[in-house]
Write an enzyme that holds these catalytic residues in place. Structure first.
Site: not given
Ligand code: NOJ
Length: 750
Positions: A282
């Site tokens: 993530d």
């Molecule tokens: C952080 C989030 O936790 C995740 O769900 C998301 O896909 C990513 N950022 C990308 O934006």
């Protein structure tokens, strides 16, 4: 509009089969050959470049320079087809090996046409809704060049303080597994290779929804048995359904951040489940391992993430910077890099990106296509949950000549779309106010007086205006809830009452003596006990998206009949959290007739209250249990019969029952099958959802319905951490929700 085909067949065979056929196996072999051929030509730097995902930073030339050098495998947040093609052209024509980029975006519950938030879709208990929502999202997103979404989010969440509860399918493992698989199939279509398919990403792996205190990003403590029983199964189902990618979660579980957790990434995901797609970390979760205190510096980060099994790093840049040195020092093996790159290239080949890297800029737009809007409306209809309907206040009858439309959510086009809407345009949203006006025309007078202009507003003068408008109406329609910003990532709350003066607004409206129909549009279950008491009817619509207005108008006037059920327990008070139906039994469960705070005598003796497990001030029952929801009609369950009540482990349990529509409207009931394993080598939940089905019946119609459940699905992780079915006594319930139903017994024998 139905996007059925293969999906329905696979779904029936859920939970746990792969739908790959022989042709797929052949094409897999061909792809493996291509992957190996390409890999053999790649320099170490080019391999590491594939493992790097950057977020678009606007300037095409700077990005092009990196792409030319082979330093980028994927870009997120590019949504302009001309720019997508320009960047792709650099990758294809100006980089050494011409490896296409994978363009990614958070397309969570729609790209332009916004569907209800996933929690709302889950309330439909209709996998077709989840499938169609994802399919349409894929068609729209792919039309601008996006070929990878970071969805579905299949984190089990049992704490509505957690803002991201909006993004998942609620508290239940089985419901989340079914809906998650439907979304994966919807995003990926019949074949990833189609230009309308986008790769799904099962996230967040794993346990993120168990954040302590419901505070986003917080640590979790989930022991292995619970991880395997509750949190992992939706991911296993997604992997088996062919989800192309997985994303690691932000949390550290029992001290280990997921991005550095080889147990979940290597042991469980690769070895046990045989996953052959790729894993992305993530956003900055790799470098955040330093903040966690799990990695000392960026070199340590890269080593721990790569060795744990992360294939692609989202915007942390430690792979590009540190992996070459780590390989030289022997701290990361080149074979680990090769495996990661194989996983990434495999997905790129499966997506057909090498053959069709560009998006067709000349194709007529599919964004907001009428069929997409219609499907979004249907999803919003099926997602709405009727929580109360005293005196059959709903649906509104022809005798209602004047309605007062009040509340901050009545005409809030942006807010009703909910969280994670980067691309949906509020100008395309139809609000309840607009839809009601259109629906009733000149037959009903609509007086609009919002009272509050946004959900957090405190405005007694506004409330007075709303009350005076309400006093001129036959019925009050109060649209309250949460602005979009109040749920979603990083948006946790400690107080789940209606924000601002909304509670005061409902109380003031109730005092007029006119029937109040409260419609809640929110990103989570709220503690609305007071408002439920004060309202004649309550309709709960988790942020319903672009077409929420027409869906709600149809429901209010009976052009559609509510069928949604709560995908999550509604607490009476925040202090009851975590509260979920599939809990284990205490040794002293509540009797549900306990004496509560105001009735306890002064000076009562220490043990006089009975020593049971409940809250003195809130009891033990929730406001609404999991699986609960009313209809305008009524249903009667009867004649529950087991074909056999003694079954061997390899047999299939078959239960039949009659379901009858005993009311006046055609309606759809979500019938649910719950099971309890009475005695285990470890304690088992008091109930577990095992099957559900939507049954539509005309007034007076009766159907005999069958649930089939292989006994193998009664397996659990026993005292020795083996997944087994333990012979013994079980109970089952066929019921309209998790709290009712006649108990029926059966036995599993050796
Ligand atoms: C952080 C989030 O936790 C995740 O769900 C998301 O896909 C990513 N950022 C990308 O934006």
């Amino acid at each position: 509009m139905k996007f059925i085909k293969l999906f329905s067949v696979c779904l029936l065979l859920l939970p746990f089969i792969s739908c790959k056929d022989v042709a797929q196996t052949k094409s897999d072999a061909a792809i493996e050959k291509k992957v190996e051929a390409l890999l053999s030509k790649m320099s170490l730097e080019e391999k590491i470049g594939q493992m790097n995902q950057i977020s678009s930073y606007g300037n095409l030339e700077d990005m092009a320079a990196l792409i030319k050098k082979g330093e980028v495998g994927s870009i997120l947040n590019e949504v302009d087809p001309a720019r997508v093609n320009a960047l792709q052209r650099v990758a294809m024509e100006e980089s050494h090996l011409g490896i296409p980029l994978l363009m990614a975006r958070d397309v969570i519950h729609g790209f332009k046409t916004i569907f209800p938030i996933p929690l709302g879709q889950a309330a439909s208990f209709d996998p077709q809704v989840a499938h169609d929502g994802a399919r349409i999202a894929a068609i729209e997103a792919a039309s601008v060049g996006i070929r990878w979404t970071f969805a579905p989010m299949i984190d089990i969440a049992r704490d509505p303080r957690w803002g991201r509860i909006a993004e998942g399918c609620g508290e239940d493992t089985y419901l989340t597994s079914v809906m998650g698989v439907a979304m994966v199939k919807g995003f990926q279509g019949d074949s990833l290779n189609s230009p309308t398919s986008i790769a799904a990403c099962a996230k967040h792996f794993v346990g993120y929804g168990a954040a302590e205190g419901g505070r986003d990003y917080n640590s979790t403590f989930i022991p292995e048995r619970r991880l395997r029983e509750v949190y992992l199964p939706p991911f296993e189902a997604a992997s088996k359904a062919g989800a192309a990618t997985f994303m690691t979660s932000f949390n550290d579980n029992d001290g280990v951040p997921s991005t550095g957790n080889s147990f979940i990434l290597k042991q469980v995901l690769r070895k046990e489940w045989g996953f052959d797609g790729f894993v992305v970390s993530d956003w900055a979760s790799a470098s955040e391992m330093m903040v966690h205190g799990f990695a000392a510096d960026s070199k340590d980060v890269a080593m721990k993430a790569a060795n744990a099994g992360v294939d692609m790093e989202m915007v942390s840049y430690t792979f590009v910077k540190e992996l070459p040195g780590l390989i030289k020092e022997g701290k990361v093996k080149e074979s680990a890099i090769d495996d990661a790159v194989r996983n990434i290239l495999r997905v790129k080949f499966r997506l057909g990106l090498f053959d069709n890297p560009y998006v067709d800029e000349k194709k007529p737009s599919v964004l907001y296509a009428p069929s997409h809007l219609e499907a979004a409306k249907q999803a919003a209809v099926e997602s709405a949950i009727l929580l109360k309907n005293a005196n059959q206040t709903l649906p509104l009858q022809a005798s209602v000549k004047t309605v007062a439309v009040v509340g901050p959510m009545a005409d809030a086009p942006y807010e009703q779309m909910g969280t994670w809407v980067f691309d949906g345009d509020k100008n395309h949203t139809v609000t309840p106010l607009n839809a009601i006006k259109k629906l009733v025309g000149d037959k009903v007078q609509v007086i609009y007086e919002p009272g509050l202009t946004y959900s957090r507003e405190k405005n007694p003068a506004g409330i007075s205006k709303a009350v005076s408008a309400a006093s001129r109406a036959d019925v009050i329609l109060a649209f309250v809830g949460e602005e979009a910003i109040l749920s979603g990532e990083a948006h946790s709350l400690a107080d789940l009452n209606l924000q601002g003066d909304q509670g005061a607004l409902i109380s003031a409206l109730a005092k007029t003596g006119k029937p109040v129909v409260t419609v809640v549009m929110a990103g989570r279950p709220l503690t609305i006990g007071k408002e439920v008491e004060e309202s004649a009817a309550v309709l709960y619509s988790f942020h319903p998206g672009t077409m929420g207005g027409p869906a709600l108008a149809d429901l209010l006037w009976g052009k559609a009949v509510p069928s949604g059920k709560t995908p999550i327990t509604f607490p009476k008070a925040v202090g009851q959290i975590p509260i979920y139906y599939a809990h284990n039994n205490t040794g002293r469960p509540a009797n549900h007739d306990e004496v509560l705070l105001n009735d306890i005598q002064v000076g009562a003796g220490q043990t006089s209250l009975g020593c049971r497990s409940f809250y003195l001030d809130a009891g033990v029952d929730p406001l609404f249990p999991f699986g609960y929801g009313l209809s305008y009609t009524t249903f009667k369950y009867s004649n529950v019969k087991l074909v056999s009540n003694s079954l061997k482990k390899n047999e299939v349990l078959k239960v039949t029952f009659d379901l009858e529509n005993t009311g006046k409207y055609e309606g759809t009931e979500v019938a649910q099958l719950y099971v309890r394993d009475k005695v285990g080598s470890v304690t088992r939940p008091v109930k577990e959802l095992k099957r559900f089905t939507r049954v539509t019946l005309k007034p007076g119609e009766k159907k005999n319905v069958t649930f089939e459940l292989p006994v193998s699905e009664l397996a659990f992780w026993d005292i020795n951490m083996k997944k087994v079915v333990e012979p013994g006594d079980f109970s089952l319930w066929v019921a309209p929700n998790s709290q009712t139903g006649e108990e029926v017994f059966f036995r599993v024998v050796e």
